[in-house]
Write a protein that holds these residues in place. Sequence first.
Motif, PDB file in Angstrom:
ATOM      1  N   PRO A  82       0.809  -1.227   0.000  1.00  0.00           N
ATOM      2  CA  PRO A  82       0.000   0.000   0.000  1.00  0.00           C
ATOM      3  C   PRO A  82       0.839   1.273   0.000  1.00  0.00           C
ATOM      4  O   PRO A  82       0.320   2.356  -0.251  1.00  0.00           O
ATOM      5  N   VAL A  83       2.130   1.143   0.289  1.00  0.00           N
ATOM      6  CA  VAL A  83       3.009   2.311   0.343  1.00  0.00           C
ATOM      7  C   VAL A  83       3.642   2.591  -1.018  1.00  0.00           C
ATOM      8  O   VAL A  83       3.745   3.738  -1.453  1.00  0.00           O
ATOM      9  N   VAL A  84       4.059   1.531  -1.701  1.00  0.00           N
ATOM     10  CA  VAL A  84       4.738   1.670  -2.990  1.00  0.00           C
ATOM     11  C   VAL A  84       3.774   1.290  -4.107  1.00  0.00           C
ATOM     12  O   VAL A  84       3.162   0.222  -4.078  1.00  0.00           O
ATOM     13  N   SER A  85       3.635   2.151  -5.093  1.00  0.00           N
ATOM     14  CA  SER A  85       2.732   1.883  -6.207  1.00  0.00           C
ATOM     15  C   SER A  85       3.258   0.736  -7.059  1.00  0.00           C
ATOM     16  O   SER A  85       4.467   0.638  -7.308  1.00  0.00           O
ATOM     17  N   PRO A  86       2.372  -0.136  -7.542  1.00  0.00           N
ATOM     18  CA  PRO A  86       2.822  -1.186  -8.458  1.00  0.00           C
ATOM     19  C   PRO A  86       3.335  -0.625  -9.782  1.00  0.00           C
ATOM     20  O   PRO A  86       3.994  -1.327 -10.546  1.00  0.00           O
ATOM     21  N   TRP A  87       3.037   0.652 -10.039  1.00  0.00           N
ATOM     22  CA  TRP A  87       3.509   1.299 -11.267  1.00  0.00           C
ATOM     23  C   TRP A  87       4.866   1.965 -11.084  1.00  0.00           C
ATOM     24  O   TRP A  87       5.353   2.621 -12.009  1.00  0.00           O
TER      25      TRP A  87
END
Length: 233
Positions: free
Chosen positions: A106-111
Motif C-alpha cells: 500500500p506504500v509503494v505503487s505497483p507502477w
Amino acid sequence: MSGQVAEIIVSLDGKAGRRGSGYRVGPPVVAARFGRISDRAEELTAQTVGFPLFKLKNDDGSVVLDDGRPRYRDWCQLDGSVAVLSNRREGTLEVAVRPPERDPDPVVSPWEGMSGAAVWIGDRIVGVIAKHHRSDGLGRLAAARLDRALDGRDPGNEAELRALLNLPEVLPDVVPPSHGERVITAYQEQVRVIAPDNLLDREDELDELVEFCAGNRPYAWWRAGPWAGKSAL
C-alpha cells in the motif's frame, strides 16, 4: 563474466563511431517524432512501454523475496487510451490502461518504475508518464504533456527542450480533425484549385456582391453560360 563489459555505439546521423577490439557500430537510429494534443473532447489510443514494479522477477523463476537472489524487471507494454479533457486542472494526460492484478504494497505503487516512459499516440510522442495517483485507481496514470512544456511559461527550459529534441516551431496535432473540419478543408482545397489568383475586369460584379452582402435581400440569382467565370467569381 570476469568483469567484461559490452559497449553499444548508437549513431543518429549514420556516421561511424569509434572502432576497435570489442566495439560494434549499430545502424542509424530514426529520430522520434513529437506531437501536441488540441483541447477537444476526444479519446485517443495510446501506447507506452516501461518497467513497473509488478514486473519484478527472480532469474530462477522463484517467488520474489528480499533474499538477495538475482532479479530483474521485465518489459511491460501498455495499450490504453487518453481522454483529452481529463486532468485538465493538473495539466497532465490521463492514460487509462489495464490495471495490474496485484497491489501488494500500500506504500509503494505497483507502477513504480514507469516514470519517464514515453507516451505514443500514433507515431508521435506526446508526453511521458509522470505520476500514479492512487485515488484514480490502478488503471489510471498521469503523463506530463510535451505541449504544456512548450507553452511559453518557462522560456529558458522551453528553448533548451526545443534544441534537445530538434522540435519545429509548431508541433503537429495528433487529434484527428472533426467531420466539419474535414468538410471545410476539402471545400477550401476545391476552391484553391478552381479559383484564379486575380479577378480581372470584374469590378461591376464585385460591387454588386458587396451591395448584396450589405443589404437585406434574402438571395441573389446570377445566371451565365458555361465558362463565364461564375465559380471563379
